[in-house]
Design a protein around this motif. Structure first.
Motif, PDB file in Angstrom:
ATOM      1  N   SER D 287       0.816  -1.200   0.000  1.00 52.35           N
ATOM      2  CA  SER D 287       0.000   0.000   0.000  1.00 52.35           C
ATOM      3  C   SER D 287       0.854   1.256   0.000  1.00 52.35           C
ATOM      4  O   SER D 287       0.500   2.270  -0.602  1.00 52.35           O
ATOM      5  CB  SER D 287      -0.921   0.016   1.224  1.00 52.35           C
ATOM      6  OG  SER D 287      -1.993  -0.852   1.037  1.00 52.35           O
ATOM      7  N   PHE D 288       1.968   1.146   0.707  1.00 49.73           N
ATOM      8  CA  PHE D 288       2.868   2.299   0.711  1.00 49.73           C
ATOM      9  C   PHE D 288       3.351   2.595  -0.707  1.00 49.73           C
ATOM     10  O   PHE D 288       3.394   3.759  -1.144  1.00 49.73           O
ATOM     11  CB  PHE D 288       4.062   2.038   1.624  1.00 49.73           C
ATOM     12  CG  PHE D 288       5.224   2.932   1.373  1.00 49.73           C
ATOM     13  CD1 PHE D 288       5.119   4.295   1.598  1.00 49.73           C
ATOM     14  CD2 PHE D 288       6.409   2.429   0.867  1.00 49.73           C
ATOM     15  CE1 PHE D 288       6.186   5.137   1.350  1.00 49.73           C
ATOM     16  CE2 PHE D 288       7.477   3.271   0.612  1.00 49.73           C
ATOM     17  CZ  PHE D 288       7.370   4.626   0.853  1.00 49.73           C
ATOM     18  N   ILE D 289       3.664   1.536  -1.450  1.00 49.34           N
ATOM     19  CA  ILE D 289       4.155   1.744  -2.822  1.00 49.34           C
ATOM     20  C   ILE D 289       3.069   2.346  -3.700  1.00 49.34           C
ATOM     21  O   ILE D 289       3.291   3.311  -4.447  1.00 49.34           O
ATOM     22  CB  ILE D 289       4.668   0.415  -3.396  1.00 49.34           C
ATOM     23  CG1 ILE D 289       5.913  -0.006  -2.605  1.00 49.34           C
ATOM     24  CG2 ILE D 289       5.002   0.544  -4.878  1.00 49.34           C
ATOM     25  CD1 ILE D 289       6.266  -1.448  -2.790  1.00 49.34           C
TER      26      ILE D 289
ATOM     27  N   LEU E 283      -9.669  -5.642   4.893  1.00 48.84           N
ATOM     28  CA  LEU E 283      -9.690  -4.233   4.513  1.00 48.84           C
ATOM     29  C   LEU E 283      -8.364  -3.783   3.929  1.00 48.84           C
ATOM     30  O   LEU E 283      -8.342  -2.954   3.004  1.00 48.84           O
ATOM     31  CB  LEU E 283     -10.072  -3.367   5.712  1.00 48.84           C
ATOM     32  CG  LEU E 283     -11.544  -3.482   6.095  1.00 48.84           C
ATOM     33  CD1 LEU E 283     -11.839  -2.693   7.358  1.00 48.84           C
ATOM     34  CD2 LEU E 283     -12.439  -2.974   4.955  1.00 48.84           C
ATOM     35  N   MET E 284      -7.276  -4.308   4.421  1.00 46.30           N
ATOM     36  CA  MET E 284      -5.985  -3.922   3.849  1.00 46.30           C
ATOM     37  C   MET E 284      -5.845  -4.420   2.420  1.00 46.30           C
ATOM     38  O   MET E 284      -5.253  -3.751   1.579  1.00 46.30           O
ATOM     39  CB  MET E 284      -4.846  -4.492   4.697  1.00 46.30           C
ATOM     40  CG  MET E 284      -4.569  -3.641   5.905  1.00 46.30           C
ATOM     41  SD  MET E 284      -3.264  -4.416   6.873  1.00 46.30           S
ATOM     42  CE  MET E 284      -2.662  -3.016   7.772  1.00 46.30           C
ATOM     43  N   THR E 285      -6.355  -5.624   2.167  1.00 49.64           N
ATOM     44  CA  THR E 285      -6.297  -6.140   0.804  1.00 49.64           C
ATOM     45  C   THR E 285      -7.109  -5.249  -0.144  1.00 49.64           C
ATOM     46  O   THR E 285      -6.638  -4.846  -1.220  1.00 49.64           O
ATOM     47  CB  THR E 285      -6.838  -7.578   0.771  1.00 49.64           C
ATOM     48  OG1 THR E 285      -6.162  -8.339   1.751  1.00 49.64           O
ATOM     49  CG2 THR E 285      -6.646  -8.196  -0.596  1.00 49.64           C
ATOM     50  N   LEU E 286      -8.322  -4.931   0.316  1.00 46.72           N
ATOM     51  CA  LEU E 286      -9.164  -4.087  -0.531  1.00 46.72           C
ATOM     52  C   LEU E 286      -8.520  -2.718  -0.728  1.00 46.72           C
ATOM     53  O   LEU E 286      -8.487  -2.184  -1.854  1.00 46.72           O
ATOM     54  CB  LEU E 286     -10.555  -3.928   0.106  1.00 46.72           C
ATOM     55  CG  LEU E 286     -11.358  -5.228   0.274  1.00 46.72           C
ATOM     56  CD1 LEU E 286     -12.729  -4.925   0.853  1.00 46.72           C
ATOM     57  CD2 LEU E 286     -11.501  -5.973  -1.044  1.00 46.72           C
ATOM     58  N   SER E 287      -7.985  -2.169   0.340  1.00 42.63           N
ATOM     59  CA  SER E 287      -7.349  -0.850   0.240  1.00 42.63           C
ATOM     60  C   SER E 287      -6.144  -0.890  -0.684  1.00 42.63           C
ATOM     61  O   SER E 287      -5.857   0.073  -1.393  1.00 42.63           O
ATOM     62  CB  SER E 287      -6.901  -0.365   1.621  1.00 42.63           C
ATOM     63  OG  SER E 287      -7.997   0.081   2.351  1.00 42.63           O
ATOM     64  N   PHE E 288      -5.443  -2.021  -0.659  1.00 41.58           N
ATOM     65  CA  PHE E 288      -4.312  -2.142  -1.568  1.00 41.58           C
ATOM     66  C   PHE E 288      -4.780  -2.053  -3.013  1.00 41.58           C
ATOM     67  O   PHE E 288      -4.160  -1.364  -3.841  1.00 41.58           O
ATOM     68  CB  PHE E 288      -3.595  -3.468  -1.330  1.00 41.58           C
ATOM     69  CG  PHE E 288      -2.704  -3.878  -2.452  1.00 41.58           C
ATOM     70  CD1 PHE E 288      -1.584  -3.128  -2.780  1.00 41.58           C
ATOM     71  CD2 PHE E 288      -2.999  -5.001  -3.218  1.00 41.58           C
ATOM     72  CE1 PHE E 288      -0.769  -3.502  -3.845  1.00 41.58           C
ATOM     73  CE2 PHE E 288      -2.181  -5.362  -4.276  1.00 41.58           C
ATOM     74  CZ  PHE E 288      -1.066  -4.622  -4.604  1.00 41.58           C
ATOM     75  N   ILE E 289      -5.912  -2.690  -3.302  1.00 38.70           N
ATOM     76  CA  ILE E 289      -6.414  -2.676  -4.682  1.00 38.70           C
ATOM     77  C   ILE E 289      -6.833  -1.260  -5.082  1.00 38.70           C
ATOM     78  O   ILE E 289      -6.491  -0.762  -6.160  1.00 38.70           O
ATOM     79  CB  ILE E 289      -7.581  -3.661  -4.824  1.00 38.70           C
ATOM     80  CG1 ILE E 289      -7.030  -5.081  -4.639  1.00 38.70           C
ATOM     81  CG2 ILE E 289      -8.247  -3.529  -6.183  1.00 38.70           C
ATOM     82  CD1 ILE E 289      -8.090  -6.096  -4.363  1.00 38.70           C
ATOM     83  N   THR E 290      -7.559  -0.615  -4.137  1.00 36.82           N
ATOM     84  CA  THR E 290      -7.942   0.762  -4.489  1.00 36.82           C
ATOM     85  C   THR E 290      -6.704   1.619  -4.634  1.00 36.82           C
ATOM     86  O   THR E 290      -6.626   2.466  -5.529  1.00 36.82           O
ATOM     87  CB  THR E 290      -8.856   1.387  -3.418  1.00 36.82           C
ATOM     88  OG1 THR E 290      -8.119   1.506  -2.199  1.00 36.82           O
ATOM     89  CG2 THR E 290     -10.093   0.549  -3.191  1.00 36.82           C
TER      90      THR E 290
END
Lengths: 333, 333, 333, 333, 333
Positions: D287-289, E283-290
């Motif tokens: 996410s940071f990237i 939520l982190m996975t989803l946030s990573f995608i967004t």
């Protein structure tokens, strides 16, 4: 205070002859055997003594070398050695210091008791137990008729009474600590707990052998005690047991306090984790939504709507409320 | 050191005849019965012995096969076997090594005691206890009048005194560890704790049977001890009990130290979790706000305001301050 | 191996008459009372027996019905029943299996002892203890002069010696486990720990009553033991106590190992949490910064700066380094 | 079943006179003293009794008021009261219910034993212990020659045997629970554990005083037992001890199971935390990237590269793999 | 209620002479020795007494000064002092307050018993135990033939019966708490647990010495009890033991409840952590995608696709479902 003289010109050996009428001082020790009559009591009190003085006394009274060694060594556990015509006992004196509660330093009172004489030795100069009992004899010399074991009883009673304030203060401290633990279990209380625990353990270790000595006196078959005097020693022993009852209570309170502390820590961890979970759930959800609308897709609904901001804020507040309501239902809040 | 000769030309069997006037060496064992008079003491000291030597001695002194087997086996727990005219006892010798504290290796001193003789066997060559006591007899041969049990007493006293430095060093180590634990409870201290605990347990297991043997000697009805000697053995026993008092203290300190360690770990976990929760709360809140303004809605307030940056920074600092204040109020900081 | 015959044609009852000169087999049991002289010993050994055989023996030797029932029941705890002219004792045999260490299956050796006879019953066919002792008698028949209690002593000694390898292997296993736990406390070690604990507990439960029976033999007042034989039984008892010493050590090691495991788990949790906290702190901080510059404000400083990338990377690396330095200062790294 | 009649027309008082030849019923109690001869046994069995009936019996047999009160009260702990010519004992009957294992309800069997008579009282109508023993007497009336203590022995044996299935089922349940705990330590198993623990504790509390009563019977100096009968009572006592051995095992298993549960919980927490940390580390890094390239800087490298997507995906997969490899190296996976 | 008069005009000293026919009040104490005949009983009851009154009584009955001191001191642990012709015992009275259950305040009943007289002293005015027993004598004066020990028995019985409701209520409270703990282990229950634990410990400490006194009475060799009366005191002692059985149960229940609490806390922490991990993972996975699609690369696939929103929503729901399915498979949900 009695005069500090002795028949050999050395300070600190004091001799007293207690007859039915009076307490006489400065008795020559050389021929005490002929001087002391039946129903009279010779008391020799020695303080801050040197090995030579003890040797001299040993010669006069026929003291056993093992007992003499025990007087000259450093601190030893209380013990009782019986000999054919006298016995030796090593008693523990606890100083009742006001401050610095967590330091307990036992000193010793050595006691030799024969048929008609008592010999007390103490390395400490102020020996309040001996002074107190001698005063009692000075006021009522007729007590000498009860024999030397009555002097032993009075000394033991004084000593046991002097332990009470110490254990009671420990009891108060433990009670106070328990209350403090129930209110806010912090690290300082924990350190205090381990401190008190150590003190209680030390006290128990110091007084345990003393109690065993008292139990020997309270037994019906101790040869130096006349049967009608036995109840006095039972009484002293009974009070000593009460001291151990109090120390048991202290131990129980402290062990309970550790349980209180540990469960408080566990509880707090649980609460911290709940807060973290709630915060993470709410904020991650909201961030996901903002992330969603942060995607650079050209075709997302409401991107250009003028009410987007208002609607979004309302939606987020509603969502947050819903999540908090759900956590409250699970009793996390 | 006494001369190393024996009546059969083999090294390591040394014989001593102690009379009121002197200590005589190299006594022929064949006719010891006629040589040793009343109030005299024959001492046979054997070291690094072989089964044959023990068998020879067994024949001379009429030793029981069970006791002989006990001498020839490996390490056994201290025990006392009484026979009609002599007894056998197996004593524990602890070497007081300076370094490698956590290793305790007990060796044995076998002791046969008759009416007029003492027989000591040790597989170890340097047997300082025996040397020490023999020297005492060499200096004061008149001690032989007190009979062989006085030699036993001197040996036991030497041994018990030799245990003290070992348990006291353990006590010091435990104290030191407790202090270290209160300051920073790390894994190394924990390993040390389990180490000391094991040493303490080993010591207790090794010395426990030894204490039981001493208790048998201190009992009034042990047949080989004259009643006036009994107090010597009571004294040795009393000092042995003191050693166990110290070991009890060590156990208490170590068990307290484990409690200290575990509560320190729990505390630290709590603190780590609090830091995580605070960090997560603050940063997630800020990230949510940045995420909010990262949404690609065309209509968001202040998007184009020239003071947006400044205002946003100020708002975020204020929000962070508010959250930290709230955590401090909940005593998390 | 002795011939397997008996006076009634049934396999498995073997009778031996041991005189000073020789060991005679196949003695008719009907008139054993007239056959066996003073200082001679009749030994009847029965294996894989049926109730009828035991009843026959009971008739010949006048065995009590309670003892007979005890032979015929399944496994029972060792016990000792005294009757006017004989006694019955139930001994535990432990098989020393190489593999499958965690399974301990005790079997029984029933023993009746009279003034001139010994009766051994075992449901197991190979009964090495009995074979071993019979061989000793075959080699030295003169042992029969010491009476039947010497046979009991030899049997007990064999049994106690046979327990040693079992408890010593348990001790080794426990030591090995402790070392393993100190290196990496994993779940498999934990399962092993509970396994060994159970084995230790089982052993203690099986051998406890056996030890009590040995204590009865070692007591001076057991009527079937001549006073000069007493020391043999004290010796066996002493070795049995040593077995319990080893089992105490095992228990201590295992309980220590559980402490090691639990504190290792706590430690590891602490470390995991620290890693999580550090990772979360660093990455959330960096993400916040990227989020800040992801806001769609038109007026943010350096948005258009050509060095933004380089500066941002440098700033982030510096920030990360600062945070890691701070964590190291708090001893989290 | 014996006929339910009595000499006073009331149901439930049954009387039996057992002579060498037969068991006679319906004996008039008024003049039992003259009716019952030496070597005969009078048995009075009362069930679901009223205070009046007990008072009548007390008059006939001279029962002490304390023992009568004990019969009329509710459940009391087993105890034994000796009087000059009879004794009273209060025994515990446990019903062996198939279902509802966790409920244990003890009932009482009151027993008065004189020189030639036995009196059993039970509030429960079906009293299988008494029925069983009476049947044995009906089949072998000659047993009466052994005196009333033989009837007591038969009753005790029946009772002790009836405890075995109960403790063995508890043992099985505990074993089963331990196995279940080792496989999946869930909350239901924990509730079961506390349930079994309570049952075990209750059993121990109920049977403890019963064991003490049996120990009194097994002592050699109990005046109502002839010396040749003593071994019967030793045998019953021995079996009772075995019941306590089993209960000790149950306690050990359950305490081990709690340890298993707690370490399983700790383990699981550790694993959950590791998963969380791994997930958080990987996803936050990614996410940071993405956040980095979400910054609105105009000058970022590769922003306009057509291979950005492919490269970014490849880079992220490689980074994730690297992180997972690192976690595996630290044994977290 | 008896009349409150005494022969010396002071309130609160009441005297009763119990003959076979009647209970007479207001007996002059001066010449009680001549007044009280064999088989009669003099009872002196004193309440809220002053030192002077006790001294007067001591003169009349020849009471020992140690016992008199014990009456005048504050609360002491129950103890028994025997003198040649009388004994003194200190009994504990527990008030059975309805409310404020957690406060237990013992008071004392002092009892002197001679050959023909009983002397009861209580600082509390209402002394229901004494009143109750006096009433029993008033109704059945013939009880006086059984001697003063019967009065002691009646007093002890009253006292022991009065302890039952207190310990039974504690038992009920502990049961209730355990049930509450099994349902929801909250902090209030924990505080209650420590409260009950303290009460149980206090009760045990107060009643322990009382039990020891009762044990002395129940011993066969207590000189003041006729052998036929011994069973009464055994019965009282037996009931006292039952009280301790109940207190053992309470202790067991409370210690089990603490285990329940601690494992509930651990369980809950585990569950909280699982929720956090699941939430964070999803939520982190989803946030990573967004976040991925928030990157400002100009070349990302589907950026301009009109179905991007729909597809993205579908993909995210599917991904979430997959993750939840995976967590369910690992039994985390």
């Amino acid at each position: 205070m009695p005069a500090r003289t002795s028949q050999r010109g050395k300070a600190m050996i004091k001799t007293y002859l207690i007859t039915k009428e009076q307490l006489q001082e400065d008795i020559p020790l050389e021929d005490w055997q002929s001087l002391v009559k039946d129903d009279e009591l010779l008391w020799v009190d020695v303080r801050a003594y040197t090995p030579e003085e003890v040797e001299t006394l040993a010669r006069h009274f026929g003291l056993h070398s093992v007992a003499v060694d025990s007087c000259l060594d450093g601190y030893r556990r209380p013990h009782l050695y019986e000999f054919p015509d006298h016995f030796y006992v090593n008693l523990t004196v606890l100083e009742n210091r006001k401050r610095k509660r967590t330091e307990i330093k036992p000193t010793e009172l050595h006691l030799f008791v024969g048929k008609k004489w008592v010999l007390t030795l103490s390395q400490q100069e102020p020996s309040p137990a001996v002074d107190e009992v001698l005063n009692e004899y000075r006021e009522t010399p007729a007590l000498c008729e009860r024999g030397p074991m009555h002097a032993v009883y009075l000394l033991l009673e004084y000593l046991v009474e002097s332990y009470f304030p110490i254990v009671e203060r420990l009891d108060d401290d433990a009670d106070e600590l328990e209350t403090a633990m129930l209110q806010h279990a912090d690290k300082r209380s924990l350190a205090r707990l381990f401190d008190l625990k150590r003190v209680g353990f030390e006290l128990r270790r110091i007084l345990g052998p003393q109690r065993d000595v008292l139990a020997t006196f309270a037994r019906r078959d101790f040869p130096f005690i006349r049967s009608e005097q036995n109840v006095y020693f039972q009484d002293v022993y009974n009070r000593m047991i009460r001291i151990f009852d109090i120390m048991d209570t202290v131990r129980e309170i402290l062990s309970g306090s550790l349980d209180i502390y540990l469960s408080a820590i566990s509880n707090r961890l649980n609460e911290v984790m709940k807060v973290l979970t709630i915060v993470a759930t709410v904020l991650m959800t909201l961030s996901f939504i903002t992330g969603f609308y942060g995607m650079n897709f050209t075709h997302l609904p409401w991107l250009r709507s003028p009410n987007a901001f208002r609607n979004m804020v309302i939606f987020m507040i509603a969502l947050t409320a819903a999540m908090l309501w759900w956590f409250r239902r699970r009793r996390w809040l």
